[in-house]
Design an enzyme around this catalytic site. Structure first.
Site, mmCIF file in Angstrom:
data_model
loop_
_atom_site.group_PDB
_atom_site.id
_atom_site.type_symbol
_atom_site.label_atom_id
_atom_site.label_comp_id
_atom_site.label_asym_id
_atom_site.label_seq_id
_atom_site.Cartn_x
_atom_site.Cartn_y
_atom_site.Cartn_z
ATOM 1 C CD GLU A 125 49.597 1.384 -36.599
ATOM 2 O OE1 GLU A 125 48.598 1.530 -35.473
ATOM 3 O OE2 GLU A 125 49.350 1.215 -37.667
ATOM 4 C CG ASN A 264 48.244 -3.897 -29.680
ATOM 5 O OD1 ASN A 264 49.257 -3.321 -30.245
ATOM 6 N ND2 ASN A 264 48.174 -3.108 -28.366
ATOM 7 C CG HIS A 296 38.463 2.093 -35.440
ATOM 8 N ND1 HIS A 296 38.314 3.202 -36.238
ATOM 9 C CD2 HIS A 296 39.754 2.018 -35.305
ATOM 10 C CE1 HIS A 296 39.634 3.613 -36.956
ATOM 11 N NE2 HIS A 296 40.436 2.574 -36.298
ATOM 12 C CD GLU A 297 41.411 0.342 -32.166
ATOM 13 O OE1 GLU A 297 42.343 -0.136 -32.617
ATOM 14 O OE2 GLU A 297 41.165 1.614 -32.295
HETATM 15 ZN ZN LIG Z 1 42.405 2.295 -36.276
#
Ligand SMILES: [Zn+2]
Length: 850
Positions: A125, A264, A296-297
């Protein structure tokens, strides 16, 4: 060819399935790749353009309609980062399979495929998948990925998005590893990790196998990450009403990593400090931070991975949601942690940034991948999260959640835009929220809401808030639909009233009974705006402080400071507010807010001559609390009291430089590193190590350095590393500066280390000279746009006008790709801070002498 930097792939050719084979050579830092790419062509064509950057595509052909078509020319275009395949004859519409083979090199910065210690890892990203695979490298092109790794060394771990399907012997004792096919994914979510890694035992939650990976020596630091992921994954499934989509979950601690973490699908990569910790020695703030990043991930596995933005202009759909959802979910998991007060601190940073003329809208035009990279800032994350929280509060939690579930059902495995989200929320809530939401998402900045009394009425007014006292809006004034929650006390008791402020001014009847004791205009602190109280309203609110919630008290201090900065309030009134709050406040999060303001003033708002008077004033304010709390935690003491102690000792030892507290901190430091360590509350480690570093002699400096190099626990390692940049002994400062370019400081830590040096009064000139005079080395050590942006931002702590002039000249002479916004914002902030310093120094001096 020359398609240009802003080139985007046409939508009439779309990938369906990638079958990619990659053979990385970890020692040589090179790789070879092969790909069978299934595409759907919307019309017959003579060529096909894919993204590819620094790849040498050697061979290509196309199979379609039962025959094979040769690719006669392969044309790379560096500016658009693409490769065009020109066919010998027309390929018909429908399904085609493109066969490709290429070679490439590991990337030097922390992106593409790169080496991090004993590990090769990818970071794609926003747009670096094209450095490894020729592909459709834009988020709208979701496809299924089948990945096979070749030439994997014996004993090395290999992780990707899919589950391990086959592990077979290959050439020369090496292995071939095949992963299962993924659900449809955008290219930026693909990951590969190969190298010396150990895994924790698996935890299986609702059929999902969870593992945490680290370099072998740190395997004992994975338990907390396992516990957290296992706890929050079911909470997220329940919230979204959709099961986790990626079968298994690997969390990987990477020894050198650009961002905090990367979501990912099914293979989340982290900075070690955001994943691994020793629960016995980790302060509560470290545990909270790790839990927040993990959550968060995981939230991204829905917001971002399952439903993906169409283009980078809606990056906030990923980041704002993941930010907000992380706090919401951790708050359910650990209500005792009161993480929403931490959220307030992040929101404060966003309010600060968004008060600049050079701020940007949450949803702003993004022309290319480089501009997409610039959007990863506090506006997209923290402001976006705060706006969602405000809208949730406006619609109600239940109706908001129903809208999110509807949005997930409607767009799963596909792409969506902001308007799809507002549509789903409007449908589920029956409320017309599109205008309200777009006002906050598409307009730059936020309002200052002014509250005054006129007759028996309350008057609310709004205008865009700027930190710069001279700034005015250029065009017609911006207006927001601002949800205002008023809470007030009168003779009838405590009451709440909700209003929507749309125009410039609104007059409100409160229906008060008798005298209005006080009125708070951002009750619950959910609003993303500042509030100014006119006439006696401010004083009445200050008298009612103990009746307000901690977030409300934090917000009041933060708003008043913003008004001082904007020259809308005199500083002595603000110093009185800090004084009163310091004396009576018992909540550590409010104290932290107050002490941060003291710290700013101590650092740049007072002359050298007046600084001792400031120190003794702060000492007097916090001495009673310090003697009540002491240095040692009592048996069974709660977190709040421990954190309050940490805040008060920070104020004394680090801000007020109280000699007795510094003395004690040094003793505690030596006790903590002795062979038989003396017990120390982990929450005090930051204060103790920082105080010991400032007063370090050569022997202690050597000890700090040894710890920074050898410590396994990442938070401890970072603490010792930054301690090196805090030394104040003139003989040691040059060494501390020199270390920044050595291997002791990894690339990922470099901007923050330089930031600590620049914030150190004794080291700052030397550190700033290093940045200027050794710029090629410095630039190479921050070899990615994100790290360079962090480095630029670190220059913002230089205090004086001559620094500002030097920074302006330096940045003009050394343009930095991909840091346009960061430079504009840093310069504007620096100009204001320098002017503020010049205004405050005499006023603070007069206050202290008065
Ligand atoms: Zn983020």
């Amino acid at each position: 060819m020359g398609l240009g930097k802003d080139f985007r792939l046409p939508l009439d050719a779309r990938p369906v399935r990638y079958a990619a084979h990659l053979a990385p050579d970890l020692d040589a830092g090179t790789f070879e790749g092969r790909l069978e790419l299934e595409v759907r062509l919307g019309k017959p064509r003579r060529d096909l353009t894919l993204h590819a950057l620094d790849l040498e595509v050697e061979r290509a052909r196309v199979r379609a309609g039962g025959k094979t078509v040769r690719v006669s020319r392969i044309e790379p275009d560096a500016e658009s980062e693409t490769v065009a395949l020109c066919f010998d004859e027309e390929v018909p519409a429908g399904t085609a399979v493109v066969d490709l083979a290429w070679r490439g090199k590991f990337s030097p910065g922390l992106r593409g495929l790169y080496r991090a210690g004993p590990v090769a890892v990818t970071q794609f990203e926003a747009a670096d998948a094209r450095r490894v695979f020729p592909c459709f490298d834009e988020p709208a092109f979701k496809a299924r990925w089948n990945i096979q790794l070749l030439q994997v060394p014996k004993g090395a771990a290999a992780i990707s998005n899919g589950r391990l399907a086959k592990d077979e012997p290959g050439d020369e004792g090496r292995r071939t590893i095949t992963f299962t096919e993924t659900p449809p994914l955008s290219s930026y979510l693909i990951a590969l990790v190969v190298g010396e890694l150990s895994e924790s035992d698996a935890a299986v939650v609702r059929g999902v196998s969870i593992r945490t990976w680290s370099v072998p020596a740190k395997r004992h630091l994975t338990a907390f990450a396992q516990e957290c992921a296992a706890a929050v994954l079911p909470l997220l499934e329940d919230y979204f009403g959709q099961p986790y989509a990626y079968g298994k979950l690997d969390q990987i601690g990477v020894p050198d990593f650009e961002a905090g973490a990367m979501e990912n699908a099914g293979a989340i990569t982290f900075r070690e400090v955001a994943l691994l910790l020793d629960p016995k020695t980790a302060p509560l703030n470290v545990q909270k931070r790790v839990a927040e990043v993990i959550t968060h991930e995981l939230a991204h596995q829905w917001f971002g991975n399952l439903v993906t933005m169409v283009w980078w202009d809606d990056l906030w759909l990923n980041e704002a949601f993941a930010t907000w959802m992380a706090y919401k979910t951790v708050d359910v998991w650990k209500p005792r942690w009161r993480v929403w007060t931490d959220f307030e601190a992040g929101k404060g940073a966003a309010l600060h940034l968004d008060a600049l003329k050079s701020s940007h809208a949450i949803r702003a035009e993004v022309k290319n991948a480089q501009e997409a990279g610039e959007s990863f800032d506090a506006i997209t994350y923290e402001k976006g999260g705060a706006i969602l929280r405000m809208i949730e509060s406006y619609l109600g939690e239940e109706r908001f959640r129903e809208g999110i579930r509807l949005y997930m059902r409607q767009h799963r495995e596909a792409n969506a835009t902001a308007d799809d989200l507002w549509g789903a929320l409007a449908e589920s809530s029956g409320q017309p929220i599109i205008e309200l939401a777009n006002g906050w998402i598409r307009q730059v900045g936020y309002p200052l809401v002014t509250v005054s009394q006129r007759g028996g009425k309350l008057v609310l007014r709004q205008r865009r808030f700027f930190s710069d006292p001279e700034a005015r809006e250029a065009g017609p004034p911006t207006r927001w639909l601002a949800p205002i929650v008023l809470r007030y006390r009168d003779e009838g008791g405590l009451r709440e009233q909700r209003e929507l402020l749309g125009g410039e001014e609104r007059e409100i009847s409160l229906g008060t009974r008798g005298e209005l004791a006080y009125c708070l205009a951002n009750a619950g602190a959910r609003g993303f705006y500042r509030v100014a109280y006119e006439g006696p309203l401010l004083q009445r609110l200050i008298e009612a402080l103990p009746e307000l919630a901690s977030e409300e008290r934090m917000t009041l201090v933060s708003d008043q400071w913003a008004l001082v900065r904007a020259a809308a309030l005199p500083v002595d009134g603000f110093l009185r507010l800090l004084e009163g709050t310091s004396r009576q406040e018992t909540d550590h999060s409010v104290l932290d807010e107050v002490i941060s303001r003291f710290s700013w003033i101590e650092h740049r708002g007072v002359s050298d001559a007046d600084r001792p008077a400031l120190h003794s004033w702060i000492r007097r304010l916090f001495a009673p609390a310090a003697s009540e709390l002491g240095w040692d935690a009592r048996e069974g003491e709660d977190d709040e009291r421990r954190l309050r102690r940490a805040a008060v000792l920070r104020a004394l030892a680090l801000v007020a430089r109280d000699p007795r507290s510094i003395e004690e901190a040094q003793e505690r430091f030596h006790g903590s590193i002795a062979p038989q360590p003396r017990p120390l509350d982990p929450n005090l480690l930051d204060v103790v190590v920082a105080a010991a570093a400032r007063t370090a002699d050569r022997a202690r400096f050597a000890e700090l350095r040894r710890r920074a190099e050898e410590e396994l626990d990442p938070a401890a390692k970072r603490r010792f590393l930054h301690a090196l940049a805090m030394v104040e002994h003139p003989d040691l400062v040059p060494e501390a500066v020199e270390l920044s370019l050595s291997d002791v400081v990894r690339m990922q830590d470099f901007p923050a280390y330089v930031g600590t040096l620049l914030a150190n009064r004794v080291a700052r000139e030397l550190a700033w000279a290093m940045v200027r005079e050794r710029w090629p080395d410095v630039h190479k050590k921050a070899d990615s746009p994100m790290l360079l942006r962090r480095l630029v931002e670190a220059l913002g702590s230089l205090p004086e006008r001559r620094h500002l002039q030097q920074v302006e000249a330096f940045l003009a002479a050394h343009p930095i790709e991909g840091a346009r916004q960061a430079i504009a914002q840093t310069l504007e902030r620096l100009r204001m801070d320098v002017a503020l310093r010049e205004r405050l120094v005499p006023e603070v001096g007069a206050f202290l002498r008065g």
